[in-house]
Every structure is written in structure tokens, then in C-alpha cells.
Design an enzyme around this catalytic site. Structure first.
Site, PDB file in Angstrom:
ATOM      1  N   SER A 166      23.653  19.348  24.698  1.00 24.59           N
ATOM      2  CA  SER A 166      21.627  19.024  24.916  1.00 24.59           C
ATOM      3  C   SER A 166      21.772  19.379  24.028  1.00 24.59           C
ATOM      4  O   SER A 166      22.093  20.930  23.210  1.00 24.59           O
ATOM      5  CB  SER A 166      21.203  19.594  26.227  1.00 24.59           C
ATOM      6  OG  SER A 166      20.124  20.068  26.316  1.00 24.59           O
TER       7      SER A 166
ATOM      8  N   TYR B  94      21.336  24.768  34.385  1.00 23.80           N
ATOM      9  CA  TYR B  94      21.810  23.660  33.029  1.00 23.80           C
ATOM     10  C   TYR B  94      21.898  23.739  32.106  1.00 23.80           C
ATOM     11  O   TYR B  94      22.213  23.303  31.116  1.00 23.80           O
ATOM     12  CB  TYR B  94      20.414  22.449  32.931  1.00 23.80           C
ATOM     13  CG  TYR B  94      20.032  21.218  32.452  1.00 23.80           C
ATOM     14  CD1 TYR B  94      21.101  20.101  32.387  1.00 23.80           C
ATOM     15  CD2 TYR B  94      19.585  21.670  31.216  1.00 23.80           C
ATOM     16  CE1 TYR B  94      21.054  19.376  31.510  1.00 23.80           C
ATOM     17  CE2 TYR B  94      19.437  20.016  30.061  1.00 23.80           C
ATOM     18  CZ  TYR B  94      19.869  19.281  30.597  1.00 23.80           C
ATOM     19  OH  TYR B  94      20.571  18.224  29.709  1.00 23.80           O
TER      20      TYR B  94
END
Length: 265
Positions: free
Chosen positions: A153, A166
Site C-alpha cells: 500500500s 494497518y
């Protein structure tokens, strides 16, 4: 991969076998179809919605390739071994392993519980580490290299307040990609990350359903829109193919320029 290159340039992964974790929805589903389109046979990992996996198998078969769904919990080493053993038992080998499975909690440092933290780390980072280990061992045993692709990401490198666990998991994947890429290079195994920005998938449904939030997000992205899952999948398919033979230990950011133009969201 040192295995002989396919002669059909329109199907550069012909004869290759891939595993995709979290493979029956969102980016994972698009990756399965992109790899199959390029000629690969695919093992599709899933933990829910078997009917979606069965439909995806049919779509792969329609492309002229083979696919098998495997219900496996990637947070457990037994599940990861099951995915690799299925690839070998059903299709004879393993050439491409995609660490795609991921979850998030949208919680801050102050609010994240132990259970939430462990779930994110187990599914996002632990599964990628040991998936890389299990896949690499099989590729080394085969003796002709392979590709490991980590779907990370922009948040492997870019803070996202309110989603701390995350971000930590994706930062860990960043260093896994770099370190494993260096360690495994001598075996002809390339390890590369793909860092999506905002993508139109179920994980972003709350944002997509809010016009005000979408307007802010679109304005922050130089290309002016979210990515479609297929656009991320095309990058993964490229990294699995012959054109990416000299890429390893790095992340390709597929974010529409987002990380370069905004201080954070």
C-alpha cells in the site's frame, strides 16, 4: 525465472503456476484474472464466499487456463503450506506467489485492541512473511527461480492516522520485500511489492458511498480518480512476467501520484 520463456508473447505466463492469497474478491480477483489472461494456472485462496470462487474458476477456465479454489486461513502456516502443496499437486510446480490478503481496523494507537492488532498483523504481515518462506522453499527445490509479489500500500511508507495497525503491517511488508529480495536473489527469486493507493474495492466502500469524501480524495490524486482493481492487477501480472526480470527488492507505487502530492489523508 530461468524456466524457458513462452513463445506466445500474448500469453507470457503460459506454463506458469501462481498462487494468489485473498483471491476471490477485490484486487485479488482482478489479479487472478490478469495472471490467467497471460496464461498462468492459478490457485485461488479464499476464506468466505465459495460461490464467488467457483464463478472465478469458471472465468479462468473460459480463458483457457486452469484454476482451483482452496479455502485456507493464511494467518496459519498450515494454510500457507496447503496453498503451495495444492499448486504442486494439481499443476506440478509453483512459479508466482502473490501475497495479497489483507484487512484493516481503521483504529488509532489509542483505540486498537490486542485482538484487532493481532488480526491485522497475522493476516497482512505474518501471512506474507511465511507465505514468502513456504513459496521460496518450493521454488528453490524446483531450481529455476520464481516471483513473489507483495501487494502492500502507499501506507507502507505514508502515515494514515486512525489506521495505525494497518500502516505498521504494510511498513513491515516493505522491509520484507527489500530484505527477502536481497536474500533470495541468489536463487533467482525476485521479490517485488506493489503499493496501491486508493482503489475501488469493498474495503473502501464507506468512502465510495460518501460523495463528500470522494470529492476530497479525487482532488488529492493527481490523476483525479481512484484506481480500478484491474489497473493494480496489470502491474502484478507485469511483475510476474519476463519484462520484470531485473526488478527485485523494491516497491512499485501504483497510486495515481497520490503519495507524491499530498501530506496524508
Amino acid at each position: 525465472m530461468s524456466q524457458s520463456e513462452p513463445t506466445d508473447r500474448s500469453r507470457p505466463l503460459a506454463g506458469r503456476v501462481a498462487v494468489v492469497t485473498g483471491g476471490n474478491s477485490g484486487i485479488g480477483k482482478a489479479i487472478v484474472l490478469a495472471l490467467a489472461r497471460d496464461g498462468a494456472d492459478v490457485v485461488i485462496d479464499f476464506v468466505a464466499h465459495p460461490e464467488a470462487t467457483e464463478e472465478l474458476e469458471r472465468q479462468v477456465h473460459a480463458l483457457g487456463d486452469r484454476a482451483v479454489g482452496v479455502e485456507a486461513d493464511v494467518s496459519r502456516i498450515e494454510g500457507l503450506r496447503q496453498l503451495v502443496s495444492t499448486a504442486v499437486d494439481r499443476f506440478g510446480r509453483l512459479d508466482v506467489y502473490v501475497n495479497n490478503a489483507g484487512v484493516e481496523t481503521r483504529t488509532s494507537v489509542l483505540d486498537t485492541t490486542v485482538e484487532e492488532y493481532e488480526r491485522v498483523m497475522d493476516i497482512n504481515l505474518k501471512s506474507a512473511f511465511f507465505g514468502t518462506q513456504v513459496a521460496a522453499r518450493q521454488m528453490i527445490a524446483q531450481g529455476d527461480g520464481g516471483r513473489i509479489v507483495n501487494v502492500t500500500s502507499v501506507h507502507e511508507d505514508w502515515p494514515m492516522p486512525g489506521n495505525t495497525a494497518y500502516c505498521l503491517s504494510k511498513g513491515g511488508m516493505r522491509m520484507l520485500t527489500r530484505t527477502a529480495g536481497v536474500e533470495l536473489a541468489e536463487h533467482g527469486i525476485n521479490v517485488v511489492g506493489v503499493g496501491p493507493g486508493a482503489v475501488a474495492t469493498p474495503i473502501n466502500r464507506s468512502t465510495m458511498d460518501d460523495p463528500a469524501k470522494m470529492a476530497v480524495l479525487d482532488a488529492a490524486i493527481p490523476l483525479g480518480r481512484m484506481a480500478e482493481p484491474e489497473e493494480i492487477a496489470d502491474v502484478v501480472a507485469f511483475l510476474a512476467g519476463p519484462g520484470a526480470s531485473y526488478l527485485t527488492a523494491t516497491t512499485i507505487m501504483a497510486d495515481g501520484g497520490l503519495i507524491q502530492s499530498s501530506p496524508g489523508l
